[in-house]
Design an enzyme around this catalytic site. Structure first.
Site, PDB file in Angstrom:
ATOM      1  N   LEU A  33       0.668  -1.201  -0.090  1.00  0.00           N
ATOM      2  CA  LEU A  33       0.104  -0.084  -0.162  1.00  0.00           C
ATOM      3  C   LEU A  33       0.774   1.128   0.070  1.00  0.00           C
ATOM      4  CD1 LEU A  33      -2.813  -0.974   2.544  1.00  0.00           C
ATOM      5  CD2 LEU A  33      -2.823  -1.217  -0.085  1.00  0.00           C
ATOM      6  N   GLY A  36      -0.418   2.008  -3.563  1.00  0.00           N
ATOM      7  CA  GLY A  36      -1.882   1.467  -3.818  1.00  0.00           C
ATOM      8  C   GLY A  36      -2.740   1.944  -2.791  1.00  0.00           C
ATOM      9  N   PHE A  72       3.111  -7.156 -10.618  1.00  0.00           N
ATOM     10  CA  PHE A  72       2.689  -5.785 -11.196  1.00  0.00           C
ATOM     11  C   PHE A  72       3.682  -4.759 -10.107  1.00  0.00           C
ATOM     12  CE2 PHE A  72      -0.927  -7.956 -12.248  1.00  0.00           C
ATOM     13  CZ  PHE A  72      -1.310  -7.579 -13.536  1.00  0.00           C
ATOM     14  N   ASN A  91      13.852  -1.778  -4.923  1.00  0.00           N
ATOM     15  CA  ASN A  91      12.506  -2.014  -4.890  1.00  0.00           C
ATOM     16  C   ASN A  91      12.197  -3.159  -5.899  1.00  0.00           C
ATOM     17  OD1 ASN A  91       9.705  -1.614  -3.457  1.00  0.00           O
ATOM     18  ND2 ASN A  91       9.265  -1.285  -5.650  1.00  0.00           N
ATOM     19  N   TYR A 140      14.367   3.627 -14.164  1.00  0.00           N
ATOM     20  CA  TYR A 140      13.141   2.893 -13.938  1.00  0.00           C
ATOM     21  C   TYR A 140      13.251   1.785 -15.033  1.00  0.00           C
ATOM     22  CZ  TYR A 140       8.554   1.710 -15.201  1.00  0.00           C
ATOM     23  OH  TYR A 140       7.237   1.171 -15.499  1.00  0.00           O
ATOM     24  N   PHE A 168       3.004  -0.473 -23.084  1.00  0.00           N
ATOM     25  CA  PHE A 168       3.102   0.902 -23.613  1.00  0.00           C
ATOM     26  C   PHE A 168       2.045   1.784 -22.653  1.00  0.00           C
ATOM     27  CE2 PHE A 168       6.029   0.995 -27.260  1.00  0.00           C
ATOM     28  CZ  PHE A 168       6.488  -0.250 -27.006  1.00  0.00           C
ATOM     29  N   LEU A 187      -0.444  11.288 -19.015  1.00  0.00           N
ATOM     30  CA  LEU A 187      -1.149  12.198 -19.849  1.00  0.00           C
ATOM     31  C   LEU A 187      -3.007  12.400 -19.521  1.00  0.00           C
ATOM     32  CD1 LEU A 187      -0.973  14.725 -21.831  1.00  0.00           C
ATOM     33  CD2 LEU A 187      -1.231  13.112 -23.605  1.00  0.00           C
ATOM     34  N   ASP A 280      12.470  12.689 -24.116  1.00  0.00           N
ATOM     35  CA  ASP A 280      11.236  12.216 -24.696  1.00  0.00           C
ATOM     36  C   ASP A 280      11.234  11.973 -26.137  1.00  0.00           C
ATOM     37  OD1 ASP A 280       9.303  12.220 -22.215  1.00  0.00           O
ATOM     38  OD2 ASP A 280       8.629  14.196 -22.741  1.00  0.00           O
TER      39      ASP A 280
END
Ligand SMILES: NC(=O)c1ccc[n+]([C@@H]2O[C@H](COP(=O)([O-])OP(=O)(O)OC[C@H]3O[C@@H](n4cnc5c(N)ncnc54)[C@H](O)[C@@H]3O)[C@@H](O)[C@H]2O)c1
Length: 323
Positions: A33, A36, A72, A91, A140, A168, A187, A280
């Site tokens: 949590l 989450g 996940f 992590n 990441y 994606f 976004l 980006d």
């Protein structure tokens, strides 16, 4: 099957856990949590609250016996990972190592892992195939690639049946489950927040070589993504590590997302043009040909407006998120 869902109190994990319950699987959620929400844990599942970084806890949880794990749980903010790389590696990589060791001890034979397009960095060719070079440009993406490789090695050495799904941009909502990240960096929810709060949203970069100058991304509905997990769970054979990209195969520009959100919400959305952000890429679009051919998966909700209207409906029902 009896399935453990790590990160099942998060955005995608909660949707997939609810799909598992609906499909008749016995489902347990493991989540600390940290990101989450307890209210996001679906009815018909059980929450075991704790961290993957706690090896004894993970071993104890796995020891009750599972057929498979959908993994996940991760930290997934690119900017934060640049500032705190150790935390991200600990992590995402150490947490997965604890999980894999506990699975081996308990004899859990199936794993589906949530990876990301970020493993490809700035691709030379689009649509991106699984054979494209994996050259992540932030911690990441690197931590996810390290896990991909770890899983590949363990699958081979320990007869694990494993699948990596490289998502994606995931979007939309499903019934009472939706996206409630703090901070929000995606976004579509940012555009919808601007619509809901009459605030503005930034468009980073308007001089890319794309059809309208703004960056193009591949959006996939969270329900379509979830269905791929259920297929992947059953597909791999022991000792096999499959890798699949998961996207629509069609890209939408930032301006197209804003326009679609204006149509769906019926509201003016103030979009402020800003310079490009470093790192980006102009276009990130998946080739999902491999998963279509192998597993017969295809998106049922490929339209941008369907994704945005599901996200908007969720946001209107949950103006304060899960809180
Ligand atoms: N949302 C996207 O567009 C997207 C795109 C590509 C990949 N992914 C990947 O999909 C997965 C799910 O993404 P999401 O958007 O649902 O994220 P999320 O933050 O909503 O969910 C992640 C969950 O994992 C839990 N968690 C994190 N570290 C943990 C730990 N050490 N022990 C136990 N629980 C832990 C969090 O509390 C949270 O509930 C992540 O692995 C992410 O990297 C997401």
């Amino acid at each position: 099957m009896k399935v453990l869902v790590t990160g099942g109190a998060g955005y995608i994990g909660s949707v997939v856990a609810s799909q598992l319950v609906e499909a008749g699987h016995e489902t347990v959620v493991l989540d600390d949590l940290s990101k989450g929400h307890e209210d996001a844990v679906p009815e018909g599942t059980r929450l075991v609250c704790g961290s993957l970084l706690d090896g004894d806890f993970v071993r104890g949880t796995l020891s009750e016996g599972f057929d498979g794990v959908l993994h996940f749980a991760a930290l997934s903010l690119v900017g934060e990972s640049v500032e705190q790389p150790e935390r991200y590696y600990r992590n995402n990589v150490c947490g997965t190592l604890n999980l894999l060791e506990a699975m081996r001890e308990a004899g859990t034979g199936r794993l589906v892992f949530s990876s990301t397009a970020a493993v490809y960095g700035e691709p030379q060719e689009v649509p991106i195939e699984e054979t494209a070079p994996a050259l992540p440009t932030n911690p990441y993406g690197s931590s996810k690639l390290a896990v991909d490789r770890l899983i590949g090695a363990v699958a081979e050495a320990r007869e694990l049946a494993a699948t990596t799904l490289r998502y994606f941009n995931v979007a939309g909502a499903s019934g009472r489950f939706g996206e409630d990240h703090h901070p929000e960096t995606h976004l579509i929810p940012l555009v919808l927040k601007a619509a809901a709060q009459s605030s503005s949203v930034k468009i980073f970069g308007t001089d890319y070589e794309t059809r309208d100058g703004t960056a193009v991304r591949d959006y996939i509905h969270v329900e379509d993504l979830g269905r791929a997990h259920l297929l992947a769970l059953e597909a791999a054979a022991p000792g096999e590590h499959r890798v699949y990209n998961l996207g629509n195969g069609a890209g939408f520009s930032v301006k197209e997302v804003v326009e679609a959100a204006r149509r769906v919400t019926g509201r003016e959305i103030d979009a402020v043009e800003a310079p490009r952000r470093a790192g980006d890429p102009p276009v990130l679009v998946a080739s999902s040909e491999r998963i279509r051919a192998d597993l017969g998966w295809k998106p049922e909700k490929p339209g941008l407006e369907a994704m945005i209207s599901d996200a908007w409906a969720w946001m209107r029902d949950h103006p304060d998120g899960y809180e």
